[in-house]
Enzyme design. Structure first.
Site, PDB file in Angstrom:
ATOM      1  N   LYS A 109       0.840  -1.217   0.000  1.00 10.94           N
ATOM      2  CA  LYS A 109       0.000   0.000   0.000  1.00 10.94           C
ATOM      3  C   LYS A 109       0.869   1.258   0.000  1.00 10.94           C
ATOM      4  CE  LYS A 109      -1.853  -1.090   3.996  1.00 10.94           C
ATOM      5  NZ  LYS A 109      -1.143  -2.322   4.365  1.00 10.94           N
ATOM      6  N   ARG A 169      -9.327   1.442   9.162  1.00 13.74           N
ATOM      7  CA  ARG A 169      -8.948   0.045   9.368  1.00 13.74           C
ATOM      8  C   ARG A 169     -10.052  -0.726  10.078  1.00 13.74           C
ATOM      9  NH1 ARG A 169      -3.018   0.711   8.992  1.00 13.74           N
ATOM     10  NH2 ARG A 169      -2.115  -1.366   9.049  1.00 13.74           N
ATOM     11  N   ARG A 178      12.415  -6.597   5.329  1.00 14.99           N
ATOM     12  CA  ARG A 178      12.390  -5.154   5.055  1.00 14.99           C
ATOM     13  C   ARG A 178      13.359  -4.388   5.966  1.00 14.99           C
ATOM     14  NH1 ARG A 178       6.829  -1.831   5.162  1.00 14.99           N
ATOM     15  NH2 ARG A 178       6.594  -2.803   7.206  1.00 14.99           N
ATOM     16  N   ARG A 199      11.828  -2.222  11.349  1.00 16.88           N
ATOM     17  CA  ARG A 199      10.704  -1.758  12.159  1.00 16.88           C
ATOM     18  C   ARG A 199      10.457  -2.713  13.308  1.00 16.88           C
ATOM     19  NH1 ARG A 199       5.674   0.036   8.331  1.00 16.88           N
ATOM     20  NH2 ARG A 199       4.526  -1.184   9.873  1.00 16.88           N
ATOM     21  N   ARG A 222      -0.472  -8.684  13.398  1.00 15.36           N
ATOM     22  CA  ARG A 222      -1.019  -7.706  12.432  1.00 15.36           C
ATOM     23  C   ARG A 222      -1.934  -8.410  11.423  1.00 15.36           C
ATOM     24  NH1 ARG A 222       4.617  -5.519  10.707  1.00 15.36           N
ATOM     25  NH2 ARG A 222       3.601  -4.260   9.104  1.00 15.36           N
TER      26      ARG A 222
HETATM   27  P1  AP5 Z   1       4.887  -1.525   1.882  1.00 13.52           P
HETATM   28  O1  AP5 Z   1       4.569  -0.724   0.672  1.00 13.52           O
HETATM   29  O2  AP5 Z   1       5.544  -0.850   3.035  1.00 13.52           O
HETATM   30  O3  AP5 Z   1       3.586  -2.304   2.354  1.00 13.52           O
HETATM   31  P2  AP5 Z   1       2.386  -1.786   3.225  1.00 13.52           P
HETATM   32  O4  AP5 Z   1       1.169  -2.481   2.696  1.00 13.52           O
HETATM   33  O5  AP5 Z   1       2.361  -0.300   3.263  1.00 13.52           O
HETATM   34  O6  AP5 Z   1       2.836  -2.455   4.585  1.00 13.52           O
HETATM   35  P3  AP5 Z   1       3.072  -1.880   6.034  1.00 13.52           P
HETATM   36  O7  AP5 Z   1       3.826  -2.931   6.756  1.00 13.52           O
HETATM   37  O8  AP5 Z   1       3.648  -0.520   6.046  1.00 13.52           O
HETATM   38  O9  AP5 Z   1       1.562  -1.820   6.427  1.00 13.52           O
HETATM   39  P4  AP5 Z   1       0.879  -1.929   7.772  1.00 13.52           P
HETATM   40  O10 AP5 Z   1      -0.522  -1.708   7.329  1.00 13.52           O
HETATM   41  O11 AP5 Z   1       1.111  -3.145   8.581  1.00 13.52           O
HETATM   42  O12 AP5 Z   1       1.604  -0.802   8.602  1.00 13.52           O
HETATM   43  P5  AP5 Z   1       1.249   0.703   8.895  1.00 13.52           P
HETATM   44  O13 AP5 Z   1       2.505   1.453   8.864  1.00 13.52           O
HETATM   45  O14 AP5 Z   1       0.100   1.182   8.060  1.00 13.52           O
HETATM   46  O15 AP5 Z   1       5.752  -2.767   1.396  1.00 13.52           O
HETATM   47  C1  AP5 Z   1       6.284  -3.704   2.294  1.00 13.52           C
HETATM   48  C2  AP5 Z   1       7.652  -4.189   1.776  1.00 13.52           C
HETATM   49  O16 AP5 Z   1       7.459  -4.888   0.551  1.00 13.52           O
HETATM   50  C3  AP5 Z   1       8.623  -3.052   1.451  1.00 13.52           C
HETATM   51  O17 AP5 Z   1       9.924  -3.460   1.799  1.00 13.52           O
HETATM   52  C4  AP5 Z   1       8.501  -2.857  -0.056  1.00 13.52           C
HETATM   53  O18 AP5 Z   1       9.703  -2.401  -0.624  1.00 13.52           O
HETATM   54  C5  AP5 Z   1       8.151  -4.259  -0.525  1.00 13.52           C
HETATM   55  N1  AP5 Z   1       7.197  -4.257  -1.622  1.00 13.52           N
HETATM   56  C6  AP5 Z   1       6.097  -3.482  -1.743  1.00 13.52           C
HETATM   57  N2  AP5 Z   1       5.419  -3.785  -2.862  1.00 13.52           N
HETATM   58  C7  AP5 Z   1       6.106  -4.800  -3.451  1.00 13.52           C
HETATM   59  C8  AP5 Z   1       5.895  -5.567  -4.625  1.00 13.52           C
HETATM   60  N3  AP5 Z   1       4.806  -5.362  -5.392  1.00 13.52           N
HETATM   61  N4  AP5 Z   1       6.777  -6.540  -4.909  1.00 13.52           N
HETATM   62  C9  AP5 Z   1       7.848  -6.781  -4.107  1.00 13.52           C
HETATM   63  N5  AP5 Z   1       8.122  -6.068  -2.986  1.00 13.52           N
HETATM   64  C10 AP5 Z   1       7.245  -5.102  -2.657  1.00 13.52           C
HETATM   65  O19 AP5 Z   1       0.689   0.596  10.394  1.00 13.52           O
HETATM   66  C11 AP5 Z   1       1.551   0.245  11.452  1.00 13.52           C
HETATM   67  C12 AP5 Z   1       0.791   0.218  12.762  1.00 13.52           C
HETATM   68  O20 AP5 Z   1       0.203   1.523  13.034  1.00 13.52           O
HETATM   69  C13 AP5 Z   1      -0.406  -0.742  12.832  1.00 13.52           C
HETATM   70  O21 AP5 Z   1      -0.019  -2.068  13.132  1.00 13.52           O
HETATM   71  C14 AP5 Z   1      -1.218  -0.094  13.975  1.00 13.52           C
HETATM   72  O22 AP5 Z   1      -0.646  -0.346  15.234  1.00 13.52           O
HETATM   73  C15 AP5 Z   1      -1.059   1.394  13.684  1.00 13.52           C
HETATM   74  N6  AP5 Z   1      -2.115   1.881  12.795  1.00 13.52           N
HETATM   75  C16 AP5 Z   1      -1.964   2.267  11.501  1.00 13.52           C
HETATM   76  N7  AP5 Z   1      -3.152   2.654  10.992  1.00 13.52           N
HETATM   77  C17 AP5 Z   1      -4.071   2.499  11.981  1.00 13.52           C
HETATM   78  C18 AP5 Z   1      -5.486   2.716  12.065  1.00 13.52           C
HETATM   79  N8  AP5 Z   1      -6.197   3.184  11.008  1.00 13.52           N
HETATM   80  N9  AP5 Z   1      -6.114   2.439  13.237  1.00 13.52           N
HETATM   81  C19 AP5 Z   1      -5.420   1.978  14.297  1.00 13.52           C
HETATM   82  N10 AP5 Z   1      -4.075   1.748  14.289  1.00 13.52           N
HETATM   83  C20 AP5 Z   1      -3.412   2.007  13.131  1.00 13.52           C
END
Ligand code: AP5
Length: 220
Positions: A13, A88, A127, A160, A171
């Site tokens: 994402k 979410r 990552r 991370r 997660r």
């Molecule tokens: P990346 O693009 O970072 O993937 P992502 O889907 O953004 O994954 P995240 O781990 O950042 O998402 P998340 O939803 O768990 O964490 P968030 O920060 O939102 O890609 C991942 C890896 O793959 C990278 O190394 C990239 O280079 C690689 N990659 C990407 N696309 C690729 C492809 N097509 N092919 C190959 N490699 C690829 O949230 C973190 C925490 O914050 C949550 O756990 C929660 O505690 C809190 N939080 C966030 N939002 C909320 C909410 N709305 N409500 C409550 N708590 C929240």
């Protein structure tokens, strides 16, 4: 276009949101990035959010909803935006819908990144991120020229705290238990489109671009 990128952790994402915000100048609002910046600065929000994030749990709605609505209201949201990681839960989505309706900024498209579990675990455990510029690496797929050092700015690479197997499992449980029901919520509104998050990033970009082009054609 006002979009939500929805999908499990590691689905890509954030990667796609960065690509689209650069290419099309959409505003990119990532809940995870905003929360991590608060943790780093030691703000009140950061102190409250930290332990939930490290365990892979959702940060309470009372913190996240106001934080994101404030961001949307104080940004140049009228130009179009991508919400990455928000909403979410159906509760977050309902609260946001009520608020955005009043501002004439309702969500027009939700892209769901359907992604396999093996791929998610592989991507996230490998990552590494630059502390200074935020660039992403993978220890096998996209390794830096010098171990632990960012190719772009020379900053230190780190893992991370929630990118360990235990937190990733949590997660994924949270996604399946609390976030996945958003798929039906947005399907009923007729604004959900699915892409495969398993494909390489260029192919995912093409798939989303295709959806945006079709939407544009149907508007004219
Ligand atoms: P990346 O693009 O970072 O993937 P992502 O889907 O953004 O994954 P995240 O781990 O950042 O998402 P998340 O939803 O768990 O964490 P968030 O920060 O939102 O890609 C991942 C890896 O793959 C990278 O190394 C990239 O280079 C690689 N990659 C990407 N696309 C690729 C492809 N097509 N092919 C190959 N490699 C690829 O949230 C973190 C925490 O914050 C949550 O756990 C929660 O505690 C809190 N939080 C966030 N939002 C909320 C909410 N709305 N409500 C409550 N708590 C929240």
């Amino acid at each position: 276009m006002r979009m939500v990128f929805l999908g499990p952790p590691g689905a890509g994402k954030g990667t796609q949101a960065v690509m689209f915000s650069e290419g099309m100048r959409f505003l990119h609002l990532s809940t995870g990035d905003i929360l991590r910046a608060n943790v780093k600065r030691g703000t009140e929000i950061g102190q409250k959010a930290r332990s939930f994030m490290e365990q892979g749990l959702l940060v309470p709605d009372s913190i996240v909803i106001e934080m994101m609505l404030d961001k949307i209201k104080t940004s140049e949201a009228g130009k179009g935006f991508i919400l990455d990681g928000f909403p979410r839960t159906v509760y977050q989505a309902r609260r946001m819908d009520e608020e955005l309706k009043g501002l004439d900024l309702t969500i027009e498209l939700v892209v769901y990144f359907k992604t396999s579990i093996d791929i998610i675990i592989y991507r996230l455990t490998g990552r590494r991120i630059c502390r200074d510029c935020g660039a992403n690496y993978h220890i096998v797929n996209m390794s830096p020229k010098k171990e632990g050092i960012c190719d772009k700015c020379g900053g230190e690479l780190y893992q991370r705290k929630d990118d360990n197997e235990e937190a990733i499992k949590k997660r994924l449980e949270v996604f399946n238990g609390q976030t996945k029901e958003l798929i039906d919520y947005y399907k009923k509104q007729g604004i959900l489109e699915e892409v495969s998050g398993d494909l390489d990033a260029g192919k995912v970009y093409e798939a989303i671009s295709g959806i945006l082009n079709d939407r544009d054609k149907n508007r004219t």
